[in-house]
Motif scaffolding. Structure first.
Motif, PDB file in Angstrom:
ATOM      1  N   LEU A  99       4.541 -10.188  13.461  1.00 14.62           N
ATOM      2  CA  LEU A  99       5.166 -10.547  12.183  1.00 14.62           C
ATOM      3  C   LEU A  99       5.570  -9.297  11.406  1.00 14.62           C
ATOM      4  CD1 LEU A  99       3.328 -13.321  10.193  1.00 14.62           C
ATOM      5  CD2 LEU A  99       5.671 -13.293  11.020  1.00 14.62           C
ATOM      6  N   ALA A 100       4.635  -8.343  11.336  1.00 16.92           N
ATOM      7  CA  ALA A 100       4.917  -7.096  10.610  1.00 16.92           C
ATOM      8  C   ALA A 100       6.132  -6.395  11.233  1.00 16.92           C
ATOM      9  CB  ALA A 100       3.700  -6.189  10.615  1.00 16.92           C
ATOM     10  N   ASP A 101       6.243  -6.442  12.577  1.00 13.38           N
ATOM     11  CA  ASP A 101       7.395  -5.828  13.252  1.00 13.38           C
ATOM     12  C   ASP A 101       8.703  -6.521  12.880  1.00 13.38           C
ATOM     13  OD1 ASP A 101       5.756  -4.054  14.511  1.00 13.38           O
ATOM     14  OD2 ASP A 101       5.815  -5.032  16.474  1.00 13.38           O
ATOM     15  N   GLY A 171       7.262  -5.156   4.789  1.00 12.97           N
ATOM     16  CA  GLY A 171       8.652  -4.774   5.059  1.00 12.97           C
ATOM     17  C   GLY A 171       9.235  -3.993   3.899  1.00 12.97           C
ATOM     18  N   LEU A 172       8.955  -4.464   2.704  1.00 16.62           N
ATOM     19  CA  LEU A 172       9.448  -3.797   1.495  1.00 16.62           C
ATOM     20  C   LEU A 172       8.832  -2.409   1.362  1.00 16.62           C
ATOM     21  CD1 LEU A 172      11.237  -4.402  -0.867  1.00 16.62           C
ATOM     22  CD2 LEU A 172       9.309  -5.471  -2.031  1.00 16.62           C
ATOM     23  N   ALA A 173       7.532  -2.294   1.668  1.00 17.13           N
ATOM     24  CA  ALA A 173       6.837  -1.016   1.558  1.00 17.13           C
ATOM     25  C   ALA A 173       7.383   0.006   2.551  1.00 17.13           C
ATOM     26  CB  ALA A 173       5.338  -1.210   1.774  1.00 17.13           C
ATOM     27  N   ASP A 178       8.142   5.901   5.878  1.00 20.98           N
ATOM     28  CA  ASP A 178       7.568   5.354   7.109  1.00 20.98           C
ATOM     29  C   ASP A 178       6.123   4.975   6.811  1.00 20.98           C
ATOM     30  OD1 ASP A 178       6.476   4.697   9.493  1.00 20.98           O
ATOM     31  OD2 ASP A 178       6.897   6.594  10.488  1.00 20.98           O
ATOM     32  N   ASP A 179       5.880   3.669   6.758  1.00 18.04           N
ATOM     33  CA  ASP A 179       4.600   3.143   6.301  1.00 18.04           C
ATOM     34  C   ASP A 179       3.736   2.687   7.478  1.00 18.04           C
ATOM     35  OD1 ASP A 179       2.958   2.288   4.093  1.00 18.04           O
ATOM     36  OD2 ASP A 179       3.550   0.218   4.530  1.00 18.04           O
ATOM     37  N   GLY A 180       4.105   3.103   8.714  1.00 13.17           N
ATOM     38  CA  GLY A 180       3.469   2.568   9.925  1.00 13.17           C
ATOM     39  C   GLY A 180       1.959   2.695   9.995  1.00 13.17           C
ATOM     40  N   LYS A 181       1.432   3.841   9.598  1.00  8.66           N
ATOM     41  CA  LYS A 181      -0.005   4.076   9.751  1.00  8.66           C
ATOM     42  C   LYS A 181      -0.813   3.146   8.834  1.00  8.66           C
ATOM     43  CE  LYS A 181      -3.472   7.579   9.653  1.00  8.66           C
ATOM     44  NZ  LYS A 181      -3.909   8.635   8.723  1.00  8.66           N
ATOM     45  N   ARG A 182      -0.416   3.113   7.565  1.00 11.31           N
ATOM     46  CA  ARG A 182      -1.086   2.249   6.594  1.00 11.31           C
ATOM     47  C   ARG A 182      -0.978   0.788   7.060  1.00 11.31           C
ATOM     48  NH1 ARG A 182      -0.261  -0.739   1.581  1.00 11.31           N
ATOM     49  NH2 ARG A 182       1.819  -1.169   2.394  1.00 11.31           N
ATOM     50  N   VAL A 187      -2.860  -4.620   9.126  1.00 11.21           N
ATOM     51  CA  VAL A 187      -2.695  -5.662  10.151  1.00 11.21           C
ATOM     52  C   VAL A 187      -4.029  -5.928  10.837  1.00 11.21           C
ATOM     53  CG1 VAL A 187      -1.685  -6.108  12.444  1.00 11.21           C
ATOM     54  CG2 VAL A 187      -0.218  -5.348  10.553  1.00 11.21           C
ATOM     55  N   ARG A 188      -4.761  -4.866  11.182  1.00 12.49           N
ATOM     56  CA  ARG A 188      -6.039  -5.017  11.878  1.00 12.49           C
ATOM     57  C   ARG A 188      -7.029  -5.774  11.001  1.00 12.49           C
ATOM     58  NH1 ARG A 188      -7.261   0.297  12.959  1.00 12.49           N
ATOM     59  NH2 ARG A 188      -5.371   0.222  14.214  1.00 12.49           N
TER      60      ARG A 188
END
Lengths: 200, 200
Positions: A99-101, A171-173, A178-182, A187-188
């Protein structure tokens, strides 16, 4: 019966239309709504301005088609990813991650530009509201199905809706940095919370 | 010592600046980024174009100040609402509801227009990223405080971040339609989930 001489021309026309729609999504995601004109999209697609105007006489026609196209692609993306989910342990995390993707890709970025533009442009707003309601319902149904839960259980509907809103917020963040790490940490953790909430 | 003859003029100047900043937020929320010019904002604020240009010579100057102003107002809003929260049962729901309110008001709507514009405009993007990081940290800290939880507990940080992302997603969902009813159901359910998650 199809005219064998006309078929290749129709194929070419469809291919041109497809190229223009793909280019319009790319253009929205990269340069935004104001800068996305039929001429800009034609150039990006490698299509002559005349051919582009044959398909989309006005900018409104282009955006109308682009919104439909983005709706289809987003739903197809959700269906494809849903079919590839693992079973057993890790399934919920794979679902929330999927979903996040979906909500952080170029398609969502393009959609954000359109939504914000539509908030001050009436015919576009109405069209997007109608199609977004459709995407929302389909995404919600797909999510219930892959999580193997039923809306008949009190609270499940709102739990799942909140997860979709969280994905939209993620998605907005991701729009400006690049918010990938946070995002991976959230998600976890929320996969665990979701498992708990749906089990109780 | 302040010059008594200059003081009233300084007050007037500050009041004019304040009116222009308020009008720029209203204008962004209602007509969007492209249509928000110094002239439009001056007219909306009832300030002469000359006076407006004295405060904000360029559109970039206006947006730079507007972003700072919106940051301050959003943080003040969070602090004011946090101070008025009930204690005991219903506190968590009041907290999540407060968050949803902060992210669905005209200020968030104005911020959305700026974020999307900033995603394709470099100096604006950098400035917003810096200030959003500040708002994000402060909102996160305020949320930990009112929920009376500590980041030292594993998972708490990501749980709280996810709630902020959910609130952002609710704000986005409210951009094109009145999403109030659906939102209230989600706020109620997610408050229960949050209580469970933070207790375990």
């Amino acid at each position: 019966m199809a005219d064998p001489l006309r078929a290749p021309q129709q194929d070419r026309s469809r291919a041109t239309r497809q190229k223009l729609l793909e280019a319009s999504v790319e253009s929205l995601a990269q340069v935004g709504y104001a800068a996305t004109t039929v001429a800009v999209v034609a150039a990006r697609a490698g299509v002559s301005r005349g051919a582009a105007q044959h398909h989309f006489p006005t900018r409104a026609d282009l955006f109308e088609a682009a919104v439909e196209y983005m709706t289809e692609v987003r739903l197809a993306e959700i269906r494809t990813q849903a079919a590839a989910l693992p079973v057993g342990a890790g399934r919920t995390e794979a679902i929330v991650s999927m979903l996040a993707d979906v909500y952080t890709g170029p398609l969502f970025r393009a959609a954000l530009h359109l939504w914000v533009a539509a908030s001050t442009e009436e015919p576009l707003r109405r069209q997007i509201v109608r199609l977004e309601a459709h995407v929302g319902r389909q995404a919600h149904r797909a999510l219930l199905e892959v999580l193997e839960v039923s809306e008949k259980t009190p609270g499940v509907r709102e739990t799942v809706q909140g997860v979709l809103d969280m994905a939209r917020g993620l998605g907005l963040a991701d729009l400006l940095t690049d918010d990938g790490k946070r995002r991976r940490g959230i998600v976890r953790q929320w996969s665990k919370i979701l498992d708990q909430a749906l089990a109780s």
